[in-house]
Design a protein around this motif. Structure first.
Motif, PDB file in Angstrom:
ATOM      1  N   PHE A 121      -1.021 107.553  83.565  1.00 40.49           N
ATOM      2  CA  PHE A 121      -1.314 106.945  82.257  1.00 40.49           C
ATOM      3  C   PHE A 121      -2.776 106.474  82.215  1.00 40.49           C
ATOM      4  O   PHE A 121      -3.492 106.711  81.236  1.00 40.49           O
ATOM      5  N   THR A 166      -0.719 115.529  85.429  1.00 41.31           N
ATOM      6  CA  THR A 166      -0.491 114.589  84.333  1.00 41.31           C
ATOM      7  C   THR A 166       0.841 114.802  83.611  1.00 41.31           C
ATOM      8  O   THR A 166       1.099 114.140  82.622  1.00 41.31           O
ATOM      9  N   ARG A 167       1.665 115.714  84.108  1.00 43.82           N
ATOM     10  CA  ARG A 167       2.935 115.966  83.417  1.00 43.82           C
ATOM     11  C   ARG A 167       3.703 114.654  83.189  1.00 43.82           C
ATOM     12  O   ARG A 167       4.203 114.399  82.096  1.00 43.82           O
ATOM     13  N   ILE A 168       3.751 113.789  84.197  1.00 37.97           N
ATOM     14  CA  ILE A 168       4.526 112.552  84.064  1.00 37.97           C
ATOM     15  C   ILE A 168       3.907 111.572  83.072  1.00 37.97           C
ATOM     16  O   ILE A 168       4.577 110.625  82.652  1.00 37.97           O
ATOM     17  N   ALA A 169       2.656 111.803  82.670  1.00 40.77           N
ATOM     18  CA  ALA A 169       2.033 110.899  81.695  1.00 40.77           C
ATOM     19  C   ALA A 169       2.643 111.056  80.311  1.00 40.77           C
ATOM     20  O   ALA A 169       2.439 110.212  79.441  1.00 40.77           O
ATOM     21  N   ALA A 170       3.391 112.116  80.072  1.00 41.30           N
ATOM     22  CA  ALA A 170       4.029 112.310  78.763  1.00 41.30           C
ATOM     23  C   ALA A 170       5.359 111.566  78.656  1.00 41.30           C
ATOM     24  O   ALA A 170       6.076 111.697  77.683  1.00 41.30           O
ATOM     25  N   SER A 171       5.682 110.749  79.655  1.00 41.80           N
ATOM     26  CA  SER A 171       6.985 110.078  79.684  1.00 41.80           C
ATOM     27  C   SER A 171       7.111 108.998  78.622  1.00 41.80           C
ATOM     28  O   SER A 171       6.141 108.561  78.021  1.00 41.80           O
ATOM     29  N   ASP A 172       8.342 108.548  78.423  1.00 43.83           N
ATOM     30  CA  ASP A 172       8.673 107.574  77.378  1.00 43.83           C
ATOM     31  C   ASP A 172       8.021 106.201  77.643  1.00 43.83           C
ATOM     32  O   ASP A 172       8.148 105.627  78.720  1.00 43.83           O
ATOM     33  N   SER A 173       7.342 105.675  76.632  1.00 45.33           N
ATOM     34  CA  SER A 173       6.549 104.453  76.846  1.00 45.33           C
ATOM     35  C   SER A 173       7.415 103.192  76.994  1.00 45.33           C
ATOM     36  O   SER A 173       7.102 102.326  77.810  1.00 45.33           O
ATOM     37  N   LYS A 174       8.489 103.076  76.241  1.00 44.01           N
ATOM     38  CA  LYS A 174       9.340 101.884  76.367  1.00 44.01           C
ATOM     39  C   LYS A 174      10.011 101.836  77.731  1.00 44.01           C
ATOM     40  O   LYS A 174      10.066 100.807  78.389  1.00 44.01           O
ATOM     41  N   TRP A 210       9.003 103.170  80.517  1.00 44.00           N
ATOM     42  CA  TRP A 210       8.078 102.905  81.620  1.00 44.00           C
ATOM     43  C   TRP A 210       7.484 101.508  81.552  1.00 44.00           C
ATOM     44  O   TRP A 210       7.183 100.899  82.576  1.00 44.00           O
ATOM     45  N   ILE A 269       0.588 102.859  77.305  1.00 44.15           N
ATOM     46  CA  ILE A 269       1.412 103.961  77.824  1.00 44.15           C
ATOM     47  C   ILE A 269       1.683 104.963  76.705  1.00 44.15           C
ATOM     48  O   ILE A 269       1.588 106.176  76.905  1.00 44.15           O
ATOM     49  N   SER A 281       0.851 108.838  76.638  1.00 44.52           N
ATOM     50  CA  SER A 281       1.978 109.747  76.492  1.00 44.52           C
ATOM     51  C   SER A 281       1.757 110.710  75.321  1.00 44.52           C
ATOM     52  O   SER A 281       1.997 111.918  75.426  1.00 44.52           O
ATOM     53  N   ARG A 318      -1.040 113.218  76.194  1.00 45.33           N
ATOM     54  CA  ARG A 318      -0.578 114.258  77.112  1.00 45.33           C
ATOM     55  C   ARG A 318       0.426 115.207  76.459  1.00 45.33           C
ATOM     56  O   ARG A 318       0.387 116.422  76.679  1.00 45.33           O
TER      57      ARG A 318
END
Lengths: 291, 291
Positions: free
Chosen positions: A195, A222-230, A232, B273, B277, B280
């Motif tokens: 992130f 950076t694939r995991i940077a697209a994860s859900d913000s709430k 994480w 985040i 997100s 990305r």
């Protein structure tokens, strides 16, 4: 194996669990509840759940197995909502990425029924969320960490182990604190770093041009940077002590490498890169080895 | 299109280029040289090159196209070794990940023949190296950055563009400094960060246990950490000014996020985040879009 699954949270993790349980013939009926009525409705329309429950409490009514598949920060409120229908015979599991805080919530709310709760962390996921991405293969071949405490009913732990193994998982038991330290290092920190790296680039004037040039290394990193913000946000706050400790260790290592680059100490720099390269080249995902 | 390719460096990048050129019918004969005689021999045994040259100079003899596929730090010595046979008609290209330093070496060594040199950076690679991994598809569908200077012969630039396009690449021209800044951000920094993250974990007493628990997010995030140590040492030292600048921006962003975690500022943390997100999730590799 089970009559009725009470599913609280019909998103990616919960929906995939319901699909996997049904396909394996491990449950006859799934009663589901999500905070958003449209999610619950979509889950039923997709066949992920059989019955829509109007509340978390009613999703638990009559269930012999309950899965909490909600953000870790929602665990305590969810347990409060269902506690009046929790029984000693009911197996309750969660899928949260942190365990210490979830167990603390369980102790506070479930009290004498804490023995029913088997805390679980499946090492799986996607960078997308929502029931529309539910996938009966999400758990197959993956590692599941159970973090039972002294008061957890051993019979429930055994039921959980059997269930996950029948879904094709590799089950591991750990102490909650050891779990949280390990995942701060190998999961929560990489997410935080990914992130921060993206944000550091986009904050620059030429950030968009930079991103347009990035290649396959950047894509995977950076694939995991697209994860859900709430999700994480909650994980990072729930495990903040361990995460900040790991981030400090990482920053110190990074600064040491920067110093070598600055002073042109190629030999020391190469040694550190080689050490990392060897460690990574020899690393294998545990669950993949055992399959 | 070409009669004879002089290939200096028969590793992953050079070997893959030779295979791709032959398959596309763009060259009749490949004369190869590697620092290690066993590599040159293996390249010939594999059919990557047709003739083994005993020196870089002899690999260039009679060639109408020359590819330097050596670590960036070896560029100057390689150019010195071949300069007596370089002609105005010969197209010379490299595949280095940094461009300012390579161009400086070219100016110093080639002098009046600098016009023959078209600096190239193909955005491709693997985390393994060596001719045994050479792959005729390594360049297909990828982006190639050309960083010609005022003195570069425009006819050679055009030949290079045509050649890469016939190999299925998407060709982009940039100023060398802009190139180096961009790749510090989207390639060199991610590598440095991945190396530091792995080393920070392995330096801890429980590091091995931590790594044994890591899942698919960690796998993808750290894939680039398995890269070649000599090559990355050279890239980081060659581009140190831009890399250290980017690393500082990244550390400041990371520390700002740490402060939010420490103070429990969930809203600000979630915003950052979410920003990462979204950036990305909407990002696409340029070369993949255009194919």
């Amino acid at each position: 194996m089970f009559e009725q699954l009470g599913l609280i949270g019909c998103g990616l993790m919960g929906g995939s669990f319901a699909l996997a349980m049904k396909r394996a013939g491990l449950v006859k009926r799934v009663v589901g509840y999500s905070k958003s009525p449209s999610t619950t409705e979509r889950a039923r329309a997709m066949g992920v759940i059989d019955v829509e429950a109007p509340s978390a409490l009613l999703a638990v009514s009559g269930a012999d197995i309950v899965l909490l598949a909600v953000p870790v920060a929602a665990t305590e409120a969810t347990l409060k909502a269902i506690k009046h229908l929790v029984t000693k015979d009911m197996l309750i599991m969660d899928v949260g990425s942190t365990k210490r805080d979830v167990i603390d919530a369980g102790r506070r709310v479930l009290r004498d029924h804490i023995g029913s709760f088997v805390p679980c962390h499946p090492i799986t996921g996607k960078e997308v969320s929502g029931v529309e991405h539910a996938d009966p293969d999400l758990y197959a071949g993956r590692q599941i960490i159970l973090t039972p405490i002294d008061r957890t009913n051993p019979a429930h732990v055994q039921k959980a182990v059997t269930l996950w193994e029948r879904l094709g998982c590799n089950v591991l038991k750990m102490a909650p604190d050891a779990h949280d330290a390990a995942f701060a290092a190998v999961s929560h920190l990489p997410h935080l770093v990914a992130f921060a790296l993206i944000n550091g680039i986009t904050a620059q004037d030429a950030g968009k041009e930079f991103l347009a040039l990035a290649g396959p290394g950047f894509r995977d990193f950076t694939r995991i940077a697209a994860s859900d913000s709430k999700m994480w946000r909650d994980i990072m706050l729930a495990n903040r002590h361990e995460l900040l400790e790991q981030s400090k260790i990482f920053r110190n290592t990074l600064e040491a490498m920067e110093a070598m680059i600055e002073s042109g100490d190629g030999e020391a720099l190469e040694n550190l890169i080689e050490q990392a390269s060897q460690a990574r080249a020899h690393w294998r995902m545990a669950s993949n080895v055992k399959k």
